[in-house]
Design a protein around this motif. Sequence first.
Motif, PDB file in Angstrom:
ATOM      1  N   LEU A 215      68.039  64.527   9.218  1.00 58.98           N
ATOM      2  CA  LEU A 215      69.378  64.128   8.793  1.00 58.98           C
ATOM      3  C   LEU A 215      70.385  65.272   8.844  1.00 58.98           C
ATOM      4  CD1 LEU A 215      71.150  61.838   7.758  1.00 58.98           C
ATOM      5  CD2 LEU A 215      70.507  62.453   5.425  1.00 58.98           C
ATOM      6  N   ASN A 216      69.958  66.453   8.443  1.00 56.31           N
ATOM      7  CA  ASN A 216      70.872  67.602   8.440  1.00 56.31           C
ATOM      8  C   ASN A 216      71.401  67.896   9.833  1.00 56.31           C
ATOM      9  OD1 ASN A 216      70.632  67.983   5.707  1.00 56.31           O
ATOM     10  ND2 ASN A 216      68.957  69.478   5.866  1.00 56.31           N
ATOM     11  N   THR A 217      70.492  67.791  10.817  1.00 53.79           N
ATOM     12  CA  THR A 217      70.900  68.049  12.208  1.00 53.79           C
ATOM     13  C   THR A 217      71.911  67.011  12.668  1.00 53.79           C
ATOM     14  OG1 THR A 217      68.729  68.984  12.687  1.00 53.79           O
ATOM     15  CG2 THR A 217      70.062  68.311  14.573  1.00 53.79           C
ATOM     16  N   TYR A 218      71.601  65.728  12.407  1.00 52.90           N
ATOM     17  CA  TYR A 218      72.495  64.641  12.835  1.00 52.90           C
ATOM     18  C   TYR A 218      73.815  64.665  12.072  1.00 52.90           C
ATOM     19  CZ  TYR A 218      68.676  62.567  15.506  1.00 52.90           C
ATOM     20  OH  TYR A 218      67.684  62.341  16.430  1.00 52.90           O
ATOM     21  N   ALA A 219      73.750  64.990  10.768  1.00 60.33           N
ATOM     22  CA  ALA A 219      74.965  65.074   9.949  1.00 60.33           C
ATOM     23  C   ALA A 219      75.866  66.198  10.455  1.00 60.33           C
ATOM     24  CB  ALA A 219      74.602  65.307   8.489  1.00 60.33           C
ATOM     25  N   SER A 220      75.235  67.303  10.859  1.00 56.94           N
ATOM     26  CA  SER A 220      75.985  68.435  11.401  1.00 56.94           C
ATOM     27  C   SER A 220      76.670  68.055  12.709  1.00 56.94           C
ATOM     28  CB  SER A 220      75.037  69.608  11.620  1.00 56.94           C
ATOM     29  OG  SER A 220      75.703  70.683  12.222  1.00 56.94           O
ATOM     30  N   GLN A 221      75.947  67.274  13.542  1.00 60.55           N
ATOM     31  CA  GLN A 221      76.514  66.809  14.812  1.00 60.55           C
ATOM     32  C   GLN A 221      77.699  65.870  14.572  1.00 60.55           C
ATOM     33  OE1 GLN A 221      73.265  65.027  16.951  1.00 60.55           O
ATOM     34  NE2 GLN A 221      72.288  66.994  17.429  1.00 60.55           N
ATOM     35  N   ALA A 222      77.535  64.978  13.578  1.00 59.08           N
ATOM     36  CA  ALA A 222      78.607  64.023  13.250  1.00 59.08           C
ATOM     37  C   ALA A 222      79.838  64.751  12.726  1.00 59.08           C
ATOM     38  CB  ALA A 222      78.106  63.022  12.210  1.00 59.08           C
ATOM     39  N   LYS A 223      79.595  65.785  11.902  1.00 62.01           N
ATOM     40  CA  LYS A 223      80.700  66.566  11.346  1.00 62.01           C
ATOM     41  C   LYS A 223      81.451  67.307  12.451  1.00 62.01           C
ATOM     42  CE  LYS A 223      81.670  69.994   7.753  1.00 62.01           C
ATOM     43  NZ  LYS A 223      81.069  70.929   6.760  1.00 62.01           N
ATOM     44  N   LYS A 224      80.670  67.887  13.386  1.00 63.47           N
ATOM     45  CA  LYS A 224      81.269  68.606  14.509  1.00 63.47           C
ATOM     46  C   LYS A 224      82.091  67.656  15.381  1.00 63.47           C
ATOM     47  CE  LYS A 224      80.012  71.729  18.288  1.00 63.47           C
ATOM     48  NZ  LYS A 224      78.907  72.340  19.057  1.00 63.47           N
ATOM     49  N   LYS A 225      81.552  66.453  15.592  1.00 62.38           N
ATOM     50  CA  LYS A 225      82.245  65.435  16.386  1.00 62.38           C
ATOM     51  C   LYS A 225      83.577  65.053  15.737  1.00 62.38           C
ATOM     52  CE  LYS A 225      81.216  60.959  18.544  1.00 62.38           C
ATOM     53  NZ  LYS A 225      80.207  59.858  18.613  1.00 62.38           N
ATOM     54  N   GLN A 226      83.560  64.881  14.388  1.00 63.10           N
ATOM     55  CA  GLN A 226      84.775  64.524  13.663  1.00 63.10           C
ATOM     56  C   GLN A 226      85.799  65.658  13.728  1.00 63.10           C
ATOM     57  OE1 GLN A 226      85.483  61.435  12.321  1.00 63.10           O
ATOM     58  NE2 GLN A 226      87.534  62.282  12.053  1.00 63.10           N
ATOM     59  N   GLN A 227      85.328  66.897  13.660  1.00 54.47           N
ATOM     60  CA  GLN A 227      86.232  68.049  13.756  1.00 54.47           C
ATOM     61  C   GLN A 227      86.922  68.087  15.121  1.00 54.47           C
ATOM     62  OE1 GLN A 227      83.536  71.263  12.884  1.00 54.47           O
ATOM     63  NE2 GLN A 227      83.969  71.250  10.674  1.00 54.47           N
ATOM     64  N   GLU A 228      86.163  67.732  16.155  1.00 54.05           N
ATOM     65  CA  GLU A 228      86.712  67.701  17.514  1.00 54.05           C
ATOM     66  C   GLU A 228      87.792  66.611  17.627  1.00 54.05           C
ATOM     67  OE1 GLU A 228      87.159  68.840  21.443  1.00 54.05           O
ATOM     68  OE2 GLU A 228      86.066  69.826  19.837  1.00 54.05           O
ATOM     69  N   ILE A 229      87.516  65.460  17.028  1.00 55.96           N
ATOM     70  CA  ILE A 229      88.489  64.349  17.017  1.00 55.96           C
ATOM     71  C   ILE A 229      89.753  64.772  16.279  1.00 55.96           C
ATOM     72  CG2 ILE A 229      88.929  62.031  16.085  1.00 55.96           C
ATOM     73  CD1 ILE A 229      85.871  61.491  16.614  1.00 55.96           C
ATOM     74  N   ASN A 230      89.566  65.426  15.119  1.00 55.78           N
ATOM     75  CA  ASN A 230      90.709  65.881  14.306  1.00 55.78           C
ATOM     76  C   ASN A 230      91.559  66.892  15.071  1.00 55.78           C
ATOM     77  OD1 ASN A 230      89.795  64.258  12.240  1.00 55.78           O
ATOM     78  ND2 ASN A 230      88.811  65.919  11.105  1.00 55.78           N
ATOM     79  N   ARG A 231      90.886  67.753  15.841  1.00 56.08           N
ATOM     80  CA  ARG A 231      91.597  68.766  16.634  1.00 56.08           C
ATOM     81  C   ARG A 231      92.510  68.106  17.663  1.00 56.08           C
ATOM     82  NH1 ARG A 231      90.476  72.131  21.315  1.00 56.08           N
ATOM     83  NH2 ARG A 231      88.607  70.929  21.767  1.00 56.08           N
ATOM     84  N   ILE A 232      91.992  67.081  18.336  1.00 60.49           N
ATOM     85  CA  ILE A 232      92.782  66.354  19.345  1.00 60.49           C
ATOM     86  C   ILE A 232      93.936  65.602  18.678  1.00 60.49           C
ATOM     87  CG2 ILE A 232      92.706  64.499  21.064  1.00 60.49           C
ATOM     88  CD1 ILE A 232      89.730  65.349  21.541  1.00 60.49           C
ATOM     89  N   ASP A 233      93.633  64.962  17.528  1.00 56.54           N
ATOM     90  CA  ASP A 233      94.668  64.203  16.806  1.00 56.54           C
ATOM     91  C   ASP A 233      95.797  65.105  16.327  1.00 56.54           C
ATOM     92  OD1 ASP A 233      93.402  61.786  17.173  1.00 56.54           O
ATOM     93  OD2 ASP A 233      92.375  61.801  15.238  1.00 56.54           O
ATOM     94  N   ARG A 234      95.447  66.323  15.872  1.00 59.93           N
ATOM     95  CA  ARG A 234      96.486  67.261  15.415  1.00 59.93           C
ATOM     96  C   ARG A 234      97.399  67.661  16.568  1.00 59.93           C
ATOM     97  NH1 ARG A 234      92.277  69.460  12.201  1.00 59.93           N
ATOM     98  NH2 ARG A 234      91.852  71.059  13.779  1.00 59.93           N
TER      99      ARG A 234
END
Length: 407
Positions: A215-234
């Motif tokens: 779970l930690n690995t997948y949660a980290s991947q999901a968090k990184k993915k969301q950060q990437e989305i936020n970067r594009i949205d900003r």
Amino acid sequence: MRHKSTYIIVLLCLIFGNLVAYSQSDKQKELEAKRQKFQNELKQINALLFSDKKKEKSLVSLVEDLNTKVNVRRNLIKVTNDQANLLTREINANQNEITSLRNQLKELKESYADMVVKSYKNKSEQSRVMFLLSSDNFKQAYKRLQYIKQYANHQKEQGELIKVKTLKLQKLNTDLLRQKKDKDKLVLENRQVKKQLEIELKEQEELMASIRKNLNTYASQAKKKQQEINRIDREIDRLIRAAIAASNKKAGKSSSSKGFALTPEARALARNFESNKGKLPWPVQKGVVKVRYGKQPSPIDRTVSINSQGVKIATEKGTKVRAVFDGTVSEILAIPNANPVVMIRHGNYITVYKNMSKISVKKGDKVTTKQEIGEVSTNRSTGETMLGFGVYKDSKTQNPAIWVYKM
């Protein structure tokens, strides 16, 4: 006059009853349209997300796909239940009305039979003449003549009422049989859908069990993915605010204004865009909304929230992206470590197309509704072909589902 009033009241009751029936029928049509929508959505999901070509997908993508499918199937079950419950209420109302109509018909027929007997006994012309001649004066004779006419009219009205109610009773019986058949069909279909849902929930639980091991690995991947989305949205937000400031500066207005300064042509285009709310075409010919607009829990880790400024549409590899309305390409973003983003302006509205490849337009180009502007990029590691699509009014995000037809 009293009999005529009674006849009119009964007819009005019949008309009102029909209006209620039509209202219920309209509600059934609305529910049936929703049911068909969810059924079609499930077909699209199976074709786009669960075909043999999708075997190379990552575990996370499979969980997300299954979560999308489960949610649609639950919606289908709910709307089918609503249909069955409405049919039950209609059946009960019909049965009550049938009982009431049978009682009314019985009384009407008995009353009509009495009138027929009386009419038969007094049917001879001689009896009627004698009835009139035995009057004490002209006024009484006139009243007796009016009574004979009213009695004949009432007898005719009673006969017509019996016909009307008999036809209504026959129609209600036919409707009742159809409704019971429709309900049985819905109940059977829903039973099958629930069985399929149980299979999918079991499969979902098995996949989630595999994810929970790491779970930690997948949660980290999901968090990184969301950060990437936020970067594009900003970056999109920054460009929109810059465009608003530039438009106001050009028009000689305050650069702090939160909305675009519009020319008459741009204002007309914006009005045109607004008038097509709920009727805009999809940005891809075939697709399924996998992530909806707004804040929602992650299907991988329910404690993590996803804040989506638009929608994510899953589609087939090589799918062309289309402009949803006439406008001008305002920006083509080339963000490091991310796929290109195309922004099209429609007056003070902007539509955004993320995760693009093979862009076929350039900044400043005029585009028309359904014109191809590029292709959706396919992620090699996950096997997903996903278009991000957003709608902005000035600098504020809008829910694309209220703008695009049947989204």
